[in-house]
Design a protein around this motif. Structure first.
Motif, PDB file in Angstrom:
ATOM      1  N   ARG A  26       0.838  -1.211   0.000  1.00 59.92           N
ATOM      2  CA  ARG A  26       0.000   0.000   0.000  1.00 59.92           C
ATOM      3  C   ARG A  26       0.865   1.251   0.000  1.00 59.92           C
ATOM      4  NH1 ARG A  26      -2.398   3.386  -1.628  1.00 59.92           N
ATOM      5  NH2 ARG A  26      -3.956   4.711  -0.636  1.00 59.92           N
ATOM      6  N   MET A  27       1.893   1.247   0.825  1.00 64.10           N
ATOM      7  CA  MET A  27       2.764   2.419   0.925  1.00 64.10           C
ATOM      8  C   MET A  27       3.470   2.677  -0.413  1.00 64.10           C
ATOM      9  SD  MET A  27       2.415   3.556   4.100  1.00 64.10           S
ATOM     10  CE  MET A  27       3.774   4.683   4.287  1.00 64.10           C
ATOM     11  N   LYS A  28       3.786   1.597  -1.113  1.00 68.39           N
ATOM     12  CA  LYS A  28       4.456   1.761  -2.412  1.00 68.39           C
ATOM     13  C   LYS A  28       3.474   2.087  -3.527  1.00 68.39           C
ATOM     14  CE  LYS A  28       7.843  -1.820  -1.660  1.00 68.39           C
ATOM     15  NZ  LYS A  28       7.866  -3.225  -2.007  1.00 68.39           N
ATOM     16  N   GLY A  29       2.198   2.037  -3.235  1.00 66.52           N
ATOM     17  CA  GLY A  29       1.205   2.333  -4.256  1.00 66.52           C
ATOM     18  C   GLY A  29       0.818   1.119  -5.094  1.00 66.52           C
ATOM     19  N   GLU A  33      -6.224   2.393  -2.377  1.00 61.11           N
ATOM     20  CA  GLU A  33      -6.987   2.479  -1.131  1.00 61.11           C
ATOM     21  C   GLU A  33      -8.225   1.594  -1.212  1.00 61.11           C
ATOM     22  OE1 GLU A  33      -6.017   3.539   1.628  1.00 61.11           O
ATOM     23  OE2 GLU A  33      -7.855   3.531   2.807  1.00 61.11           O
ATOM     24  N   LEU A  47      -9.893   4.264   9.430  1.00 64.33           N
ATOM     25  CA  LEU A  47      -9.480   5.658   9.252  1.00 64.33           C
ATOM     26  C   LEU A  47     -10.572   6.498   9.902  1.00 64.33           C
ATOM     27  CD1 LEU A  47      -7.324   7.496   8.133  1.00 64.33           C
ATOM     28  CD2 LEU A  47      -8.455   7.476   5.929  1.00 64.33           C
ATOM     29  N   GLN A  48     -10.222   7.141  11.020  1.00 62.99           N
ATOM     30  CA  GLN A  48     -11.234   7.851  11.796  1.00 62.99           C
ATOM     31  C   GLN A  48     -11.159   9.354  11.545  1.00 62.99           C
ATOM     32  OE1 GLN A  48     -13.853   7.337  13.171  1.00 62.99           O
ATOM     33  NE2 GLN A  48     -13.949   5.452  14.347  1.00 62.99           N
ATOM     34  N   LEU A  49     -11.715  10.105  12.473  1.00 68.28           N
ATOM     35  CA  LEU A  49     -11.832  11.547  12.286  1.00 68.28           C
ATOM     36  C   LEU A  49     -10.477  12.257  12.180  1.00 68.28           C
ATOM     37  CD1 LEU A  49     -14.499  12.951  12.092  1.00 68.28           C
ATOM     38  CD2 LEU A  49     -14.383  13.482  14.506  1.00 68.28           C
ATOM     39  N   HIS A  50      -9.517  11.861  13.001  1.00 64.74           N
ATOM     40  CA  HIS A  50      -8.242  12.573  13.021  1.00 64.74           C
ATOM     41  C   HIS A  50      -7.103  11.791  12.401  1.00 64.74           C
ATOM     42  CE1 HIS A  50     -10.205  15.267  15.763  1.00 64.74           C
ATOM     43  NE2 HIS A  50     -10.508  14.255  16.538  1.00 64.74           N
ATOM     44  N   ALA A  51      -7.221  10.488  12.399  1.00 64.76           N
ATOM     45  CA  ALA A  51      -6.089   9.646  12.008  1.00 64.76           C
ATOM     46  C   ALA A  51      -6.596   8.204  11.912  1.00 64.76           C
ATOM     47  CB  ALA A  51      -4.992   9.753  13.058  1.00 64.76           C
ATOM     48  N   TYR A  52      -5.647   7.270  11.792  1.00 63.23           N
ATOM     49  CA  TYR A  52      -6.055   5.869  11.855  1.00 63.23           C
ATOM     50  C   TYR A  52      -6.443   5.528  13.283  1.00 63.23           C
ATOM     51  CZ  TYR A  52      -4.008   5.327   7.232  1.00 63.23           C
ATOM     52  OH  TYR A  52      -3.738   5.449   5.899  1.00 63.23           O
ATOM     53  N   LYS A  97       0.340   5.214  13.188  1.00 63.98           N
ATOM     54  CA  LYS A  97       0.715   5.429  11.787  1.00 63.98           C
ATOM     55  C   LYS A  97       0.498   4.126  11.039  1.00 63.98           C
ATOM     56  CE  LYS A  97       4.487   8.670  11.236  1.00 63.98           C
ATOM     57  NZ  LYS A  97       5.938   8.749  11.155  1.00 63.98           N
ATOM     58  N   LEU A  98       0.060   4.244   9.807  1.00 56.38           N
ATOM     59  CA  LEU A  98      -0.158   3.044   8.997  1.00 56.38           C
ATOM     60  C   LEU A  98       1.100   2.184   8.930  1.00 56.38           C
ATOM     61  CD1 LEU A  98      -1.778   1.325   6.989  1.00 56.38           C
ATOM     62  CD2 LEU A  98      -1.091   2.910   5.179  1.00 56.38           C
ATOM     63  N   SER A  99       2.230   2.832   8.649  1.00 50.17           N
ATOM     64  CA  SER A  99       3.465   2.055   8.455  1.00 50.17           C
ATOM     65  C   SER A  99       3.908   1.355   9.733  1.00 50.17           C
ATOM     66  CB  SER A  99       4.577   2.972   7.949  1.00 50.17           C
ATOM     67  OG  SER A  99       4.741   4.059   8.845  1.00 50.17           O
ATOM     68  N   ALA A 422     -15.878   9.160  13.118  1.00 46.17           N
ATOM     69  CA  ALA A 422     -16.252   9.719  11.812  1.00 46.17           C
ATOM     70  C   ALA A 422     -17.748   9.593  11.527  1.00 46.17           C
ATOM     71  CB  ALA A 422     -15.452   9.033  10.711  1.00 46.17           C
TER      72      ALA A 422
ATOM     73  N   GLY B  19      -2.291   9.348   8.503  1.00 44.69           N
ATOM     74  CA  GLY B  19      -3.742   9.413   8.589  1.00 44.69           C
ATOM     75  C   GLY B  19      -4.256  10.784   9.017  1.00 44.69           C
ATOM     76  N   ASN B  59      -0.200   8.915  -4.420  1.00 45.47           N
ATOM     77  CA  ASN B  59      -0.151   8.012  -3.285  1.00 45.47           C
ATOM     78  C   ASN B  59       0.353   8.639  -1.987  1.00 45.47           C
ATOM     79  OD1 ASN B  59      -0.817   5.361  -2.592  1.00 45.47           O
ATOM     80  ND2 ASN B  59       1.345   4.947  -2.246  1.00 45.47           N
TER      81      ASN B  59
END
Ligand code: SF4
Lengths: 551, 107
Positions: A26-29, A33, A47-52, A97-99, A422, B19, B59
């Motif tokens: 995902r990070m590499k595209g 999404e 994925l919520q209102l402010h962040a994951y 963070k996603l990563s 959200a 995010g 991306n």
């Protein structure tokens, strides 16, 4: 507590490795999404209102001191130093963070935790009585069955894409602390005339925009048939539940449409077909799981502890805490302690990393390293020797965890609302803060007595407002946050659905309205009568008059 | 489709990795500061959205969404409380989110 075997371990480790690869792609595209979204949701990442937001399962609300310490570590290292305990007995982290989520999941897997099936149209974390295995009013510990259901439902190929999410709750006690009647499937451990263990099976309960109280589908199901029977129920639902409209997709809608009798008939017919197909586990396997939940060897102690009585006489807050935050244990001389996560003016259900570490340390010292999360968003230390209570209370109180309000008005269930969610229409936390500040006096709260106030920031009802003695629902009226009041709900064994009183109030009006409702109750109650009983006796009108006419 | 929305709109999205909430800016980038946000209304919205989505294709960004804006001194602020909370951070945690760094009260 249950300990992973090599299968559990392989399953979670493989899942973490798979998700790590997916996140990298995902990070590499390499994944869009659109492709990635269902994958992250299956791993509890929203994925919520402010962040994951990462939702981590606490199976049936039971965890060890080491697991709690790991949650504290995750809050500190990957998040913003706190977590939020939910009505599903889970914990949510609001800023990962996603990563970094694969690392978080790997750290969780090391302590036998995961975020699998905390989202999506699958069978979610099975919830249970927070005092399971430790309460005096229990027929049997429900957690071995919850664990069996966890194993059976994890990655169940047929039930991973149900019409909608699916929630089980199970209790082993007569007093229902797990809101089993409000679940897709509710199980109550029962004994039949011969003294054999089994379950009363309920189905079709649920909150949301169509609140329904579950109906009994079978009065007594023998213990050994649990999996084949729930499989028959799930199959009936999976095949016939609606998939055309997500608001009509829960099992409650199917059962309302076909009738509970017909649902039971079809379930029984399917069960007849499959019950000898070796879906149920052999008795030895059930015994193996039960062995993990053997009660700790507690030496019987004196029930009367003079040091406690002395402190209670000297210190009103300790006396109140003793009265409200402890309850009877199976073994004389012990209690279960509920740590309130509802400090007055604070955020209901939130705990800082430091508080989590402290609770872990206290669990090691006083409760056999065991901790529970309740659906009412509190933490529990089971198996505490009464003689340890003064020391325990002192430590809790110093850390802001000593609020003596369990079961009282300010021990509110509150969803995150528009501050984090959200889907929300209105904020709920600031209202809870205003209410708990207004009702800050423990003496007054005790005088009001047992009262369950439950609040949601939208109709999805994560805050159980339909089951509140007093429910509060946040709505959006032309961009303004308004709050409606509901009265007369119950999530206990006498489950009932709260009814809406009338138009909503703004953020100040709602606190005044609550105060007026309490005043009506205090004026009307008969000796020893609790709020819900008074409401059921006198009805809604007099409350309505008090909050609307006087305006 | 976008044309039907009433009043000025800006574009809210999330950084892919953190995010965190950002707005599409007038110079074609992304920022947490809504006063830098590009806004448009009516027919012009489709072009703005298309430009923002180009960036999503690089991306960096997920979930582009048009949200209503209130314009003060030629700067955009979220019109709805939900997007204000998103832009600032949780109202119950003034120590978290962009409200810490930006002077919202002055806006
Ligand atoms: S009840 Fe609504 S606002 Fe509250 S957490 Fe659930 S979805 Fe969000």
């Amino acid at each position: 507590m249950y300990a992973y075997d090599k299968f559990d371990r392989a399953l979670t480790d493989t899942r973490v490795a798979e998700f790590r690869d997916q996140v990298e792609r995902r990070m590499k595209g390499e994944l869009s999404e659109e492709e990635f979204r269902p994958i992250r949701l299956m791993n509890g990442l929203y994925l919520q209102l402010h962040a994951y937001m990462l939702r981590v399962a606490v199976p049936y609300g039971t965890m060890s001191g080491d697991q709690m310490r790991r949650l504290a570590h995750i809050a500190r290292k990957y998040d913003k130093g706190y977590g939020h305990f939910t009505t599903r007995q889970n914990i949510q982290f609001n800023w990962p963070k996603l990563s970094e989520t694969p690392d978080i999941l790997a750290e969780l897997a090391e302590v036998e935790m995961h975020a699998i099936q905390t989202s999506g149209n699958c069978i979610r974390n099975v919830t249970s009585d927070q005092f399971a295995g430790a309460t005096a009013d229990e027929i049997a510990d429900p957690r071995p069955y919850a664990e069996l259901l966890r194993q059976w439902s994890s990655f169940h190929p047929e039930f991973s894409f149900l019409p909608r999410k699916f929630k089980f709750a199970i209790t082993g006690a007569d007093q229902d602390r797990a809101a089993v009647k409000w679940h897709d499937i509710g199980l109550i451990v029962r004994k039949n005339d011969k003294g054999e263990l089994g379950f009363e099976v309920l189905a079709g309960g649920g909150m949301g925009r169509t609140p329904v109280i579950g109906k009994t589908i079978r009065k007594f199901l023998p213990e050994k048939d649990l999996l084949s029977y729930v499989e028959a129920m799930l199959r009936t639902y999976n095949e016939q539940g609606r998939r055309d409209n997500k608001y009509k997709a829960r099992i409650k809608i199917l059962i309302e449409a076909m009738g509970a009798d017909e649902f039971a008939r079809q379930t029984e017919a399917e069960w007849e077909r499959i019950k000898d197909a070796h879906i149920d586990v052999p008795l030895e396997e059930m015994a193996r799981i039960k062995a993990f939940f053997t009660p700790p060897p507690l030496e019987v102690l004196a029930t009367n502890v003079p040091a406690i009585n002395t402190l209670a006489k000297q210190n009103f807050l300790f006396a109140s805490w003793l009265k409200n935050n402890t309850n009877a244990h199976k073994v004389p001389g012990y209690v279960n302690v509920t740590i309130s996560l509802k400090p007055h003016g604070g955020i209901p259900g939130d705990a800082t990393a430091e508080q989590m570490d402290l609770v872990a340390a206290l669990a090691d010292a006083y409760s056999q390293s065991e901790i529970r999360v309740s659906h009412e968003q509190n933490l529990i230390l089971p198996h505490v020797a009464k003689r340890d209570l003064p020391a325990l209370w002192t430590d809790l109180d110093e850390a802001g965890l000593g609020t003596a309000n369990v079961g009282l008005l300010t021990d509110m269930i509150v969803c995150p609302g528009l501050d984090y969610c959200a889907l929300a229409n209105a904020r709920s936390i600031p209202i809870a803060q205003a209410i708990t500040k207004r009702f800050d006096d423990i003496k007054r709260l005790q005088d009001i007595g047992p009262l369950k106030v439950k609040m949601s920031g939208c109709i999805n009802s994560c805050g159980h407002h339909h089951a509140g003695h007093i429910g509060i629902l946040g709505v959006d009226r032309k961009g303004k946050e308004l709050y409606q009041i509901l009265l007369g709900g119950s999530g206990a064994e006498d489950a009932s659905k709260a009814g809406i009183l009338g138009p909503g109030f703004d953020e100040h009006g709602i606190v005044d309205a609550l105060e007026k409702i309490v005043a009506v109750y205090l004026g009307e109650r008969r000796d020893g009568e609790e709020f819900l009983a008074t409401y059921r006796r006198i009805g809604a009108d007099i409350f309505k008059e008090a909050i609307y006419d006087a305006a | 489709m976008a044309k039907k929305l009433k009043g000025p709109q800006m574009i809210l999205a999330n950084w892919l990795d953190s995010g965190r909430v950002v707005f599409f800016t007038r110079d074609g980038g992304w920022s947490a500061d809504t006063s830098l946000a590009a806004y448009a209304e009516g027919e012009a919205l489709d072009a703005l959205l298309a430009e923002a989505e180009k960036s999503a294709r690089n991306n960096l960004i997920v979930g582009t969404e048009l949200v209503g804006a209130t314009i003060k001194n030629d700067a955009a602020y979220p019109a709805h409380i939900k997007h204000t909370v998103q832009a600032k951070g949780p109202s119950v945690r003034p120590d978290l989110g962009y409200q810490v760094a930006t002077n919202w009260e002055a806006a």
